[in-house]
Design an enzyme around this catalytic site. Structure first.
Site, short mmCIF file in Angstrom:
data_model
loop_
_atom_site.label_atom_id
_atom_site.label_comp_id
_atom_site.label_asym_id
_atom_site.label_seq_id
_atom_site.Cartn_x
_atom_site.Cartn_y
_atom_site.Cartn_z
N GLU A 132 37.98 35.84 65.57
CA GLU A 132 39.38 36.06 65.95
C GLU A 132 39.68 35.39 67.30
O GLU A 132 40.78 34.84 67.49
CB GLU A 132 39.66 37.56 66.00
CG GLU A 132 39.69 38.19 64.61
CD GLU A 132 39.93 39.68 64.65
OE1 GLU A 132 40.90 40.12 64.00
OE2 GLU A 132 39.16 40.40 65.31
N GLU A 164 34.24 42.94 59.18
CA GLU A 164 34.62 44.31 59.57
C GLU A 164 34.67 45.27 58.38
O GLU A 164 34.46 46.47 58.54
CB GLU A 164 35.99 44.29 60.26
CG GLU A 164 35.97 43.73 61.66
CD GLU A 164 36.15 42.22 61.72
OE1 GLU A 164 36.37 41.69 62.81
OE2 GLU A 164 36.04 41.56 60.65
#
Length: 691
Positions: A105, A125
């Site tokens: 990210e 995640e």
């Protein structure tokens, strides 16, 4: 400017280096100086471009998950990415090793991404019961398309640098000095002039999305989620990236993330994440390990062949021993067929198959095991047979070789006593298929040397297994608790349930399949032989086996199976047999609900785990959870039986066990002292073991 973030100027290119070993996690002590460095460089005319790189063996491999669920310390990752997107000069993420989770990210906040040829990139995640919380679900689709992004995010599986380049995730892939290439790359961008569009403002790839195809893909993924919330939330967040303006999609992602991180499923999955790392922390892990270069396997059947493949897949030469040439060739042929299937599925190349096969050496002579550093027997589950094998090994194995038994139930101390070197003997309980299943119970016998145990624990990780050290008792952890879970199965049938009703209660709970379907898959004759050897009976299952109904392999067991099919079909003959046996034993049948099924199967499972913990068979309650999730299919969203006991309420479990004990008188329902203490304290550490 910090011990964790430094800045250097390379001919007008500012190189920001993160150094937070071992994996450069984005902890607060990294985020704060990183934000400050980027803010300063944004306004520094001497910096014509900014490169973000990492020291050590990897790029940022994720956020610091120990901070999840705690008050956020500013600046958080989202603020750093937002700052990056205000920088008018080119920004380049330089990826080596892995860029995972928050690391990827962060890279998505840069204008450009370059990678080493061996790098891996992903958003894993979902494996923690979460979705990317730093804008990954909104930015990734703008580079690779919504459907590619959905597949990456819901699977959590990293992609290679080459795949990332082909998908548009990275702009260039290099071999050699990556940082030097990054400085050159950034300098060429500066020299080319022009404006640089942040990922958030890129719309071309996203505009090509076919929403109907996306929804079909999301629906297919939802079917595979088996009650897990995170995959569904990931799909919703990526769909928002298509249908909502960027900032609205970003805000929706944050709301979904916060809901997940506070939920029981993510707590359970984060518990398992840490538990798998804790199991490796055992006395002796810092000891000098023994050399393991060649492995010997005795027995070329299904289990022995699978164990042999597990070691060959890890790069170890294997000597595979059988009692006769015909059995040996049959075992080697089975191994080759398994690899051929992998080639046909595209998961292995033909060249890799040949490399693996070249690691096998077949033999029918025990003397050929003399050069092996680890020898594992995988013969018939019979104490006399195993002791005979170990007696022969005692005569041929080199001094210091580790001798292991793959027993599922038997006393490893008794097996070790059949040799003159009990210090070299331990158990290695693989789970079938051994080349696929991750769990490995490593059984420490009374006289097992600490360095032998530490060697095998480390070796297990090298071949991709999750090792859990356990003590000696009948069935160790997994099978001992499995017996407790299954103790009521036939009683439930006799009293009114059907196999399908019991199995549905299990699958609704989150298991991949119920106990009766699992029995048909494994083969009912296996349990039948084990019961006969121990002088036990099961009135319905024994009758099925006497009728030749062994499960899927015979086309009938608890269920019927159409020729060649694996889909179970309820069998009226079995239901009639159950009713007849109930009448024969004077049992009045009644309706039995799913709640009762869970209480009479899973509460005893937890109770037996408490006994195991109290006896010191494992070091921690979390070890039991690792065994049951990795070896038996306990739902990961519930964290394993011991973690789930806390969610369910240990006081409730004790109360209901006492009720069923009063109703039946069966010992399986007598609450263990450790379970009672857990109900009082809420801590398994205080109840009977270290957490």
């Amino acid at each position: 400017m910090s011990n964790f973030v430094s800045v250097a100027n390379e001919d007008g290119v500012a190189v920001v280096t993160i150094d937070n070993p071992p994996v450069n996690a984005l902890s607060f002590h990294v985020r704060k100086p990183l934000y400050e460095a980027l803010a300063a460089l944004r306004d520094d005319p001497a910096a014509k471009a900014i490169v973000i790189a990492c020291a050590g063996r990897t790029f940022v491999a994720g956020s610091d998950i120990t901070e999840f669920g705690k008050p956020v310390q500013q600046p958080e990752l989202r603020a750093i990415i937002a700052l990056l997107e205000t920088i008018a000069k080119p920004t380049v993420a330089v990826i080596h090793g892995t860029a995972l989770g928050g690391g990827l990210e962060l890279a998505l906040g840069c204008h450009f991404r370059i990678a080493d040829a061996g790098a891996k990139l992903g958003l894993p995640e979902v494996k923690l019961g979460l979705l990317p919380g730093g804008g990954g679900t909104v930015r990734l689709p703008r580079l690779v398309g919504a459907q590619k992004a959905l597949g990456m995010i819901v699977s959590g599986t990293p992609v290679s640098a080459a795949e990332a380049k082909a998908a548009g995730l990275v702009d260039a892939v290099f071999n050699g000095d990556l940082l030097a290439e990054a400085v050159r790359f950034a300098s060429e961008i500066v020299a080319g002039g022009g404006s640089f569009v942040p990922v958030r403002d890129r719309k071309e790839v996203l505009a090509e999305t076919h929403i109907e195809a996306f929804d079909r893909q999301a629906a297919d993924l939802a079917k595979k989620a088996r009650g897990l919330e995170a995959p569904l939330a990931c799909a919703e967040a990526v769909r928002n990236a298509i249908t909502l303006p960027f900032d609205e999609a970003l805000a929706a992602e944050r709301q979904l993330f916060q809901k997940l991180v506070a939920g029981d499923q993510s707590r359970a999955q984060r518990h398992l994440f840490f538990a798998e790392r804790e199991v490796a922390k055992m006395p002796g892990k810092d000891l000098q390990k023994r050399r393991i270069e060649r492995v010997g396997i005795i027995g070329a059947g299904t289990m022995g062949g699978g164990i042999a493949m597990a070691f060959a897949n890890g790069g170890f030469p294997v000597t595979l021993l059988e009692t006769g040439e015909e059995a040996l060739q049959r075992g080697l042929a089975m191994i080759e067929r398994n690899y051929t299937v992998s080639v046909s599925r595209g998961s292995m190349s033909e060249a890799a198959k040949q490399q693996r096969l070249a690691l096998f050496k077949g033999s029918i002579d025990y003397a050929d095991l003399a050069d092996c550093d680890l020898i594992i027997e995988a013969v018939f589950e019979d104490m006399a047979v195993k002791k005979q094998v170990f007696g022969r090994l005692d005569a041929v194995a080199r001094s210091g070789a580790i001798l292991a038994t793959n027993t599922s139930y038997l006393d490893v101390d008794e097996i070790a006593a059949s040799t003159s070197r009990p210090q070299d003997v331990l158990g290695m309980h693989f789970f079938s298929p051994a080349n696929v299943m991750k769990l490995l119970e490593i059984v420490r016998a009374e006289k097992t040397a600490p360095d032998a145990l530490a060697t095998v624990v480390e070796l297990a990780r090298r071949i991709g297994k999750v090792p859990v050290a356990v003590g000696v008792c009948h069935g160790f952890v997994g099978n001992r608790m499995l017996a407790a879970r299954g103790a009521e199965n036939e009683f439930l049938l006799l009293e009114g349930a059907t196999p399908a009703q019991v199995d549905k209660a299990f699958t609704d709970f989150g298991w991949p399949m119920g106990p009766f379907q699992m029995g048909d898959l494994a083969g009912l004759d296996i349990g039948w032989r084990n019961r006969k050897a121990r002088g036990l009976t099961a009135v319905i299952a024994d009758t099925l086996c006497e009728q030749g109904r062994y499960g899927q392999k015979t086309g009938s067991g608890w269920y019927r199976y159409r020729s060649g099919a694996r889909e179970p079909m309820p069998d009226l003959e079995v239901e009639a047999l159950i009713r007849a046996k109930a009448a024969e034993h004077g049992v009045a049948r009644r309706a039995i609900g799913a709640g009762e099924i869970i209480e009479r199967t899973l509460y005893p499972l937890v109770n037996e785990g408490a006994k195991i913990l109290e006896e010191g068979i494992v070091a921690r309650a979390a070890d039991i959870d690792v065994v049951w999730v990795n070896g038996y299919g306990f739902p990961i969203g519930k964290g394993g039986p011991m973690f789930w006991a806390g969610l369910e309420g240990a006081g409730k479990i004790v109360e209901r066990l006492e009720y069923w004990h009063g109703q039946t008188g069966r010992p399986i329902f007598e609450p263990a002292p450790a379970l009672r203490r857990f109900a009082e304290s809420g801590s398994w550490e205080e109840a009977g073991g270290a957490q």
